[in-house]
Every structure is written in structure tokens, then in C-alpha cells.
Design a protein around this motif. Sequence first.
Motif, PDB file in Angstrom:
ATOM      1  N   ASP A  40       0.830  -1.207   0.000  1.00 29.70           N
ATOM      2  CA  ASP A  40       0.000   0.000   0.000  1.00 29.70           C
ATOM      3  C   ASP A  40       0.862   1.253   0.000  1.00 29.70           C
ATOM      4  N   PHE A  41       1.940   1.221   0.793  1.00 29.22           N
ATOM      5  CA  PHE A  41       2.847   2.366   0.846  1.00 29.22           C
ATOM      6  C   PHE A  41       3.479   2.628  -0.515  1.00 29.22           C
ATOM      7  N   GLU A  42       3.965   1.562  -1.153  1.00 27.48           N
ATOM      8  CA  GLU A  42       4.620   1.725  -2.449  1.00 27.48           C
ATOM      9  C   GLU A  42       3.634   2.170  -3.522  1.00 27.48           C
ATOM     10  N   PHE A  43       2.404   1.678  -3.435  1.00 26.33           N
ATOM     11  CA  PHE A  43       1.400   2.077  -4.415  1.00 26.33           C
ATOM     12  C   PHE A  43       1.047   3.555  -4.270  1.00 26.33           C
ATOM     13  N   ALA A  44       1.100   4.082  -3.047  1.00 29.10           N
ATOM     14  CA  ALA A  44       0.702   5.474  -2.794  1.00 29.10           C
ATOM     15  C   ALA A  44       1.794   6.479  -3.155  1.00 29.10           C
ATOM     16  N   ARG A  45       3.005   6.020  -3.368  1.00 34.09           N
ATOM     17  CA  ARG A  45       4.088   6.961  -3.685  1.00 34.09           C
ATOM     18  C   ARG A  45       3.856   7.594  -5.048  1.00 34.09           C
ATOM     19  N   PRO A  46       4.002   8.921  -5.155  1.00 37.06           N
ATOM     20  CA  PRO A  46       3.852   9.575  -6.469  1.00 37.06           C
ATOM     21  C   PRO A  46       4.948   9.106  -7.421  1.00 37.06           C
ATOM     22  N   ARG A  47       4.554   8.582  -8.565  1.00 36.63           N
ATOM     23  CA  ARG A  47       5.539   7.997  -9.476  1.00 36.63           C
ATOM     24  C   ARG A  47       6.514   9.052 -10.009  1.00 36.63           C
ATOM     25  N   LEU A  48       6.013  10.241 -10.355  1.00 34.08           N
ATOM     26  CA  LEU A  48       6.899  11.261 -10.911  1.00 34.08           C
ATOM     27  C   LEU A  48       7.964  11.672  -9.902  1.00 34.08           C
ATOM     28  N   LEU A  49       7.586  11.773  -8.625  1.00 35.67           N
ATOM     29  CA  LEU A  49       8.569  12.140  -7.609  1.00 35.67           C
ATOM     30  C   LEU A  49       9.624  11.050  -7.456  1.00 35.67           C
ATOM     31  N   ARG A  50       9.208   9.791  -7.561  1.00 37.27           N
ATOM     32  CA  ARG A  50      10.171   8.692  -7.511  1.00 37.27           C
ATOM     33  C   ARG A  50      11.150   8.784  -8.677  1.00 37.27           C
ATOM     34  N   GLU A  51      10.631   9.082  -9.852  1.00 36.03           N
ATOM     35  CA  GLU A  51      11.487   9.189 -11.024  1.00 36.03           C
ATOM     36  C   GLU A  51      12.447  10.370 -10.895  1.00 36.03           C
ATOM     37  N   MET A  52      11.955  11.493 -10.395  1.00 40.96           N
ATOM     38  CA  MET A  52      12.826  12.648 -10.192  1.00 40.96           C
ATOM     39  C   MET A  52      13.909  12.336  -9.166  1.00 40.96           C
TER      40      MET A  52
END
Length: 341
Positions: A40-52
Motif C-alpha cells: 500500500d505504501f509503495e502504491f501510494a508513492r507519487p511515481r513522478l517524484l520517484r522518477e525525479m
Amino acid sequence: MSDLHRLNTQDIELGTTQVLQRHLTRHVGTARPISQRRLDFEFARPRLLREMAAEATGVFFYVYPGIAATAAFTVEKGNPAFGSSLTIGLAYCFGIALAIITCASTSGGHFNPAITLCFATWQGFPWRKAPFYIMAQIFGAFAAGLVLMAQYHEQMASLSHDLAGSGIDGAIATGPASVFITYWQPSGNGPGWVFLVEFFVASFIGLVIWAVLDPANPFVTPSAAPFIIGIAYACMVWGFSSFSISTNLARDLGCRLVAAMFYGRNAFSYKNYWWIGMFVNIPATFFATGYYELVLRDSLDRIGLGHAQHEDGDEGLVTHFAKHGLIRDVDIDMRYVRSKS
């Protein structure tokens, strides 16, 4: 199952991961079961912020070892016991490889604004993401410069003091600021010569990157790709470090801002060549990738190896074969395609 990590992203991330499509199962230890809370935690992470974050971290990994090796060589005034152009080239080589290994699976492994723009132009990377990637890349280089300055501030200050005693500004080609940025060595060559050197060096690196990332290239294995890209950069460092090169807007601008903070406006104004180190790599990389796309790329190989498909599917591929006389009976082949579908 291999596509689960792309779920709900609405686009395909393109970059180094193009050549890392298949992963061997590795048994490095017994992993405990993954909890639902973790998912659930990983699913909630904003993908664009992870990529940045991945782009910034990757640039940090690439720049930090390189400028650290340069700092060791510079503050010891060229003492071979503390480094040489060989060690600097190797530091960038392995830094780039480690950046790709560590972060490319999250963001695609661009680590260079020119590469990001080329992926958006040639390979369908979302243009809306390009500015965010570029900002993250510049920040990664800026952070690398700040960390190195904190670690080397005593040695840098001592070198600046020695130069000041000789009436020499620290923000010159042989001063401590040269650890961070491109300062073209004193010579009688004008901006045109400097432009050509930077253009061809960046073109060389860009062409190697594009060839390595071609999934139809039979000479590149996934595990070798990061090191081949790193070696390309190291070769250019070894060949042209005598008068300095940049090759990356993010690496140049991020570190140049650090140099300006500590050594003043000369970080930008010295010999007025700053724009060459910062921007020439962009048209150079477009030239290199355009050459590969228009001359060297074989899209039919990519389709044949299963790395791409015709925009109109199998029927479009059969039509292409018939159009160029590669098959004789289109009707038979079309019936075959429909029967398979």
C-alpha cells in the motif's frame, strides 16, 4: 507479471531499461514475505517524484566520483600519487555504471538533459515529464558539488590561499573552482575551436549511448550496458582532459552554481566559454542520435526480435513486405495473420 511495475503509469518509461527487459532470478538470501502495508505504501508513492529522485540520485552517483577524483588531483597539484587523467576517467566511468545500476530501473536512467530531450523526440518519452527530469538532474549535480565542497573545504581553502599569494584567482583553469566545472585551459584557440571539441566529444558519447540502448544490438548484453556507456565517457576524458570537457548540461550547471557560490562570478565569466560547456552538448547529442535513427537504426530487426511492433500490427507488417516485394501473395499472408489472431 513482468509488467506489474508499470501499472497505472499511463506511459512507458524509456531509457537504459530498454536493454534490461529480462532479469534472471537471483538467490541472494531468503526474503521475508512482503506485507500488504508495504504494498500500500509503495502504491501510494507519487511515481513522478520517484522518477525525479532516481534521476537526481543517478546524476549524484555519476558526478560525485568524478569531481572527487578531480579534487584529489587538483589540490595535490598534479602529484601522480593522488591521481591522474586515468583515475579521473575511471571515476566517471564507474560512477556512470553505478548510477545506471542503482537508479535506471526507476526512471529509465537518462541522467543528462540532452538524453531526456532526445528520448522525448525520438522514442516517445512524455514531453510533460522532461522539465521535471531536467530539474532533478541539475539538482543531483548541485548536491554532488555541495557535498564535495564540504568534504574538501580545507584543502580547497589552502589551495586558494596559495594561489592568492601568487596573485592568481581561484576561479581559473588551474584553481579549485576547476574541480567543479569546465575551465578551458589557456591557449590561443578561440570559441570556434572550443565549440568543435565539445560538439564532437558529446556526439561520440551520444552515439555510443544510443547504440547501447538499441534492443536489437546483438553485441550488448544487459549486464555490460552500464559499463560500455561509462567507458565511452572515460575515453573522452582520457583524450581531452588536457583542456577540459563538459558533455552534460546538468553536470555543468549544477556544479557551476556551486563554484559561483564559493568563487564568485568568474565561474561564469572566465573566458566567456561557459555557454559552450553548458549547452553545446544538446545539439551534439541530437546530431548523434539523429544520425543513428536515420542511418544506423534497423526497425525491422527490433520487430523481428520482439522489441517493437508495427503501428498497424501484423497486417501492417505484411503490407510492408508486400509493398517492397518481400512476399508475393498478400491475400494468403493476410489470411494467415487473421488465423493466428
